[in-house]
Design a protein around this motif. Structure first.
Motif, PDB file in Angstrom:
ATOM      1  N   ILE A  51     -15.039  21.325   7.409  1.00  0.00           N
ATOM      2  CA  ILE A  51     -14.716  21.540   5.996  1.00  0.00           C
ATOM      3  C   ILE A  51     -13.221  21.771   5.833  1.00  0.00           C
ATOM      4  N   HIS A  52     -12.628  22.566   6.741  1.00  0.00           N
ATOM      5  CA  HIS A  52     -11.188  22.855   6.696  1.00  0.00           C
ATOM      6  C   HIS A  52     -10.377  21.563   6.764  1.00  0.00           C
ATOM      7  N   ASP A  53     -10.716  20.691   7.724  1.00  0.00           N
ATOM      8  CA  ASP A  53      -9.962  19.442   7.898  1.00  0.00           C
ATOM      9  C   ASP A  53     -10.082  18.548   6.669  1.00  0.00           C
ATOM     10  N   GLN A  54     -11.296  18.463   6.121  1.00  0.00           N
ATOM     11  CA  GLN A  54     -11.522  17.622   4.949  1.00  0.00           C
ATOM     12  C   GLN A  54     -10.748  18.152   3.733  1.00  0.00           C
ATOM     13  N   LEU A  55     -10.804  19.460   3.507  1.00  0.00           N
ATOM     14  CA  LEU A  55     -10.101  20.046   2.367  1.00  0.00           C
ATOM     15  C   LEU A  55      -8.594  19.953   2.533  1.00  0.00           C
ATOM     16  N   LEU A  56      -8.103  20.137   3.751  1.00  0.00           N
ATOM     17  CA  LEU A  56      -6.661  20.055   3.989  1.00  0.00           C
ATOM     18  C   LEU A  56      -6.140  18.659   3.683  1.00  0.00           C
ATOM     19  N   ARG A  57      -6.883  17.620   4.113  1.00  0.00           N
ATOM     20  CA  ARG A  57      -6.477  16.240   3.813  1.00  0.00           C
ATOM     21  C   ARG A  57      -6.453  16.007   2.301  1.00  0.00           C
ATOM     22  N   ARG A  58      -7.500  16.510   1.625  1.00  0.00           N
ATOM     23  CA  ARG A  58      -7.601  16.312   0.180  1.00  0.00           C
ATOM     24  C   ARG A  58      -6.447  17.011  -0.552  1.00  0.00           C
ATOM     25  N   MET A  59      -6.124  18.250  -0.134  1.00  0.00           N
ATOM     26  CA  MET A  59      -5.057  19.006  -0.789  1.00  0.00           C
ATOM     27  C   MET A  59      -3.690  18.384  -0.529  1.00  0.00           C
ATOM     28  N   LYS A  60      -3.488  17.877   0.682  1.00  0.00           N
ATOM     29  CA  LYS A  60      -2.222  17.194   0.985  1.00  0.00           C
ATOM     30  C   LYS A  60      -2.088  15.912   0.165  1.00  0.00           C
ATOM     31  N   ALA A  61      -3.203  15.173   0.059  1.00  0.00           N
ATOM     32  CA  ALA A  61      -3.172  13.923  -0.717  1.00  0.00           C
ATOM     33  C   ALA A  61      -2.841  14.200  -2.177  1.00  0.00           C
ATOM     34  N   ASN A  62      -3.460  15.245  -2.739  1.00  0.00           N
ATOM     35  CA  ASN A  62      -3.171  15.598  -4.133  1.00  0.00           C
ATOM     36  C   ASN A  62      -1.716  15.992  -4.317  1.00  0.00           C
ATOM     37  N   ARG A  63      -1.179  16.754  -3.349  1.00  0.00           N
ATOM     38  CA  ARG A  63       0.210  17.199  -3.437  1.00  0.00           C
ATOM     39  C   ARG A  63       1.181  16.014  -3.397  1.00  0.00           C
ATOM     40  N   ILE A  64       0.935  15.060  -2.486  1.00  0.00           N
ATOM     41  CA  ILE A  64       1.859  13.926  -2.369  1.00  0.00           C
ATOM     42  C   ILE A  64       1.771  13.022  -3.590  1.00  0.00           C
ATOM     43  N   LEU A  65       0.566  12.889  -4.163  1.00  0.00           N
ATOM     44  CA  LEU A  65       0.426  12.089  -5.380  1.00  0.00           C
ATOM     45  C   LEU A  65       1.200  12.710  -6.536  1.00  0.00           C
ATOM     46  N   GLN A  66       1.171  14.028  -6.638  1.00  0.00           N
ATOM     47  CA  GLN A  66       1.918  14.713  -7.685  1.00  0.00           C
ATOM     48  C   GLN A  66       3.419  14.502  -7.494  1.00  0.00           C
ATOM     49  N   MET A  67       3.876  14.555  -6.251  1.00  0.00           N
ATOM     50  CA  MET A  67       5.300  14.363  -5.982  1.00  0.00           C
ATOM     51  C   MET A  67       5.740  12.940  -6.296  1.00  0.00           C
ATOM     52  N   LYS A  68       4.924  11.965  -5.871  1.00  0.00           N
ATOM     53  CA  LYS A  68       5.281  10.562  -6.082  1.00  0.00           C
ATOM     54  C   LYS A  68       5.277  10.200  -7.564  1.00  0.00           C
ATOM     55  N   GLN A  69       4.472  10.926  -8.349  1.00  0.00           N
ATOM     56  CA  GLN A  69       4.392  10.640  -9.780  1.00  0.00           C
ATOM     57  C   GLN A  69       5.763  10.796 -10.441  1.00  0.00           C
ATOM     58  N   HIS A  70       6.600  11.671  -9.878  1.00  0.00           N
ATOM     59  CA  HIS A  70       7.917  11.923 -10.463  1.00  0.00           C
ATOM     60  C   HIS A  70       8.948  10.883 -10.030  1.00  0.00           C
ATOM     61  N   ASP A  71       8.588  10.014  -9.088  1.00  0.00           N
ATOM     62  CA  ASP A  71       9.539   9.007  -8.609  1.00  0.00           C
ATOM     63  C   ASP A  71       9.695   7.848  -9.583  1.00  0.00           C
ATOM     64  N   LEU A  72       8.767   7.716 -10.550  1.00  0.00           N
ATOM     65  CA  LEU A  72       8.789   6.610 -11.500  1.00  0.00           C
ATOM     66  C   LEU A  72       8.919   7.144 -12.906  1.00  0.00           C
ATOM     67  N   PRO A  73       9.353   6.318 -13.856  1.00  0.00           N
ATOM     68  CA  PRO A  73       9.422   6.768 -15.244  1.00  0.00           C
ATOM     69  C   PRO A  73       8.057   7.239 -15.731  1.00  0.00           C
ATOM     70  N   GLY A  74       8.043   8.175 -16.657  1.00  0.00           N
ATOM     71  CA  GLY A  74       6.797   8.736 -17.163  1.00  0.00           C
ATOM     72  C   GLY A  74       5.954   7.726 -17.908  1.00  0.00           C
ATOM     73  N   SER A  75       6.571   6.674 -18.422  1.00  0.00           N
ATOM     74  CA  SER A  75       5.803   5.682 -19.173  1.00  0.00           C
ATOM     75  C   SER A  75       6.122   4.281 -18.693  1.00  0.00           C
ATOM     76  N   VAL A  76       5.103   3.446 -18.665  1.00  0.00           N
ATOM     77  CA  VAL A  76       5.250   2.025 -18.369  1.00  0.00           C
ATOM     78  C   VAL A  76       4.672   1.289 -19.568  1.00  0.00           C
ATOM     79  N   PHE A  77       5.386   0.291 -20.050  1.00  0.00           N
ATOM     80  CA  PHE A  77       5.030  -0.334 -21.318  1.00  0.00           C
ATOM     81  C   PHE A  77       3.685  -1.059 -21.223  1.00  0.00           C
ATOM     82  N   VAL A  78       2.760  -0.704 -22.109  1.00  0.00           N
ATOM     83  CA  VAL A  78       1.453  -1.355 -22.228  1.00  0.00           C
ATOM     84  C   VAL A  78       1.254  -1.696 -23.698  1.00  0.00           C
ATOM     85  N   THR A  79       0.969  -2.961 -23.998  1.00  0.00           N
ATOM     86  CA  THR A  79       0.823  -3.385 -25.389  1.00  0.00           C
ATOM     87  C   THR A  79      -0.585  -3.124 -25.903  1.00  0.00           C
TER      88      THR A  79
END
Length: 232
Positions: A51-79
């Motif tokens: 359980i520890h290993d599974q949760l640690l992977r999940r928490m790390k994945a969530n953290r890196i996704l949050q960090m990467k979200q800031h690497d791009l503009p907040g909006s991408v044009f969608v019509t």
């Protein structure tokens, strides 16, 4: 790990303890829980580590996704046309369902015998519910999804596209005001379907726009990563 993401041990341990307590809720006492996991050939410490290993992977994945979200503009044009076309091409994605659950989790690496035992437990609970047992009371007592258990098993209304495909297929196959079992990757769900419906375009357009924007962001991120690799 390459990004050197660190998670505090205390944060992981608290979540591990909660997951373990949720699993124990299925059994009358500690000894029966110990006997059940021994049948799988694992100890409680082995289970904690899984359980520890599974949760640690999940928490790390969530953290890196949050960090990467800031690497791009907040909006991408969608019509608006992009949104309308997507809605017309994916009508089933925005079928909506309101339901309640009781989740019996299946730990990682569980063998066929343990899976069979969990399915039997789910069938026994389902039979009692069909016989008139109170769903909310059973959810609070047996469900291993803490958030919904605290609400008597109730989930917010969700679109098909927001659910895991395997879970969505099973839930939408259950008639309204009926109960059923759904097997998914994380366990066996006892599901009560309260209502179903098809969303109108105006109500889902903002969600579709967000979905398409995220797709474009992910695509841009993937292209950026590929470019970085090619430059090495």
């Amino acid at each position: 790990d390459k990004e050197k993401i660190e998670i505090q041990d205390g944060d992981v341990d608290r979540n591990v303890a909660q997951e373990l307590e949720n699993m124990k809720k299925r059994y009358p006492n500690e000894q029966e829980f110990e006997d059940a996991i021994k049948k799988e050939g694992i100890s409680q410490e082995d289970l904690k580590q899984d359980i520890h290993d599974q949760l640690l992977r999940r928490m790390k994945a969530n953290r890196i996704l949050q960090m990467k979200q800031h690497d791009l503009p907040g909006s991408v044009f969608v019509t608006d046309e992009d949104v309308k076309n997507y809605f017309n091409l994916h009508p089933k994605d925005y079928e909506q369902v309101k339901f309640s659950i009781i989740l019996l989790r299946i730990p990682p690496k569980s063998n066929a015998g343990y899976l069979k035992e969990v399915q039997k437990q789910a069938q026994d609970l389902l039979a009692q519910l069909k016989g008139g047992a109170d769903f909310a009371a059973f959810a609070k007592k047996y469900s291993e999804d803490q958030n919904s258990a605290d609400r008597g098993g109730q989930m917010d209304a969700m679109y098909r596209v927001d659910l895991n495909p395997q879970l969505a297929e099973g839930i939408f196959a259950i008639p309204v005001h009926s109960l059923g079992l759904v097997k998914a990757e994380d366990g066996v769900y006892i599901v009560r379907v309260d209502r179903k419906g098809t969303a109108d375009y105006d109500s889902v357009a903002p969600d579709i726009k967000d979905h398409l924007r995220k797709q474009k962001q992910d695509s841009a991120r993937s292209e950026e990563h590929t470019s970085e690799l090619q430059s090495l």
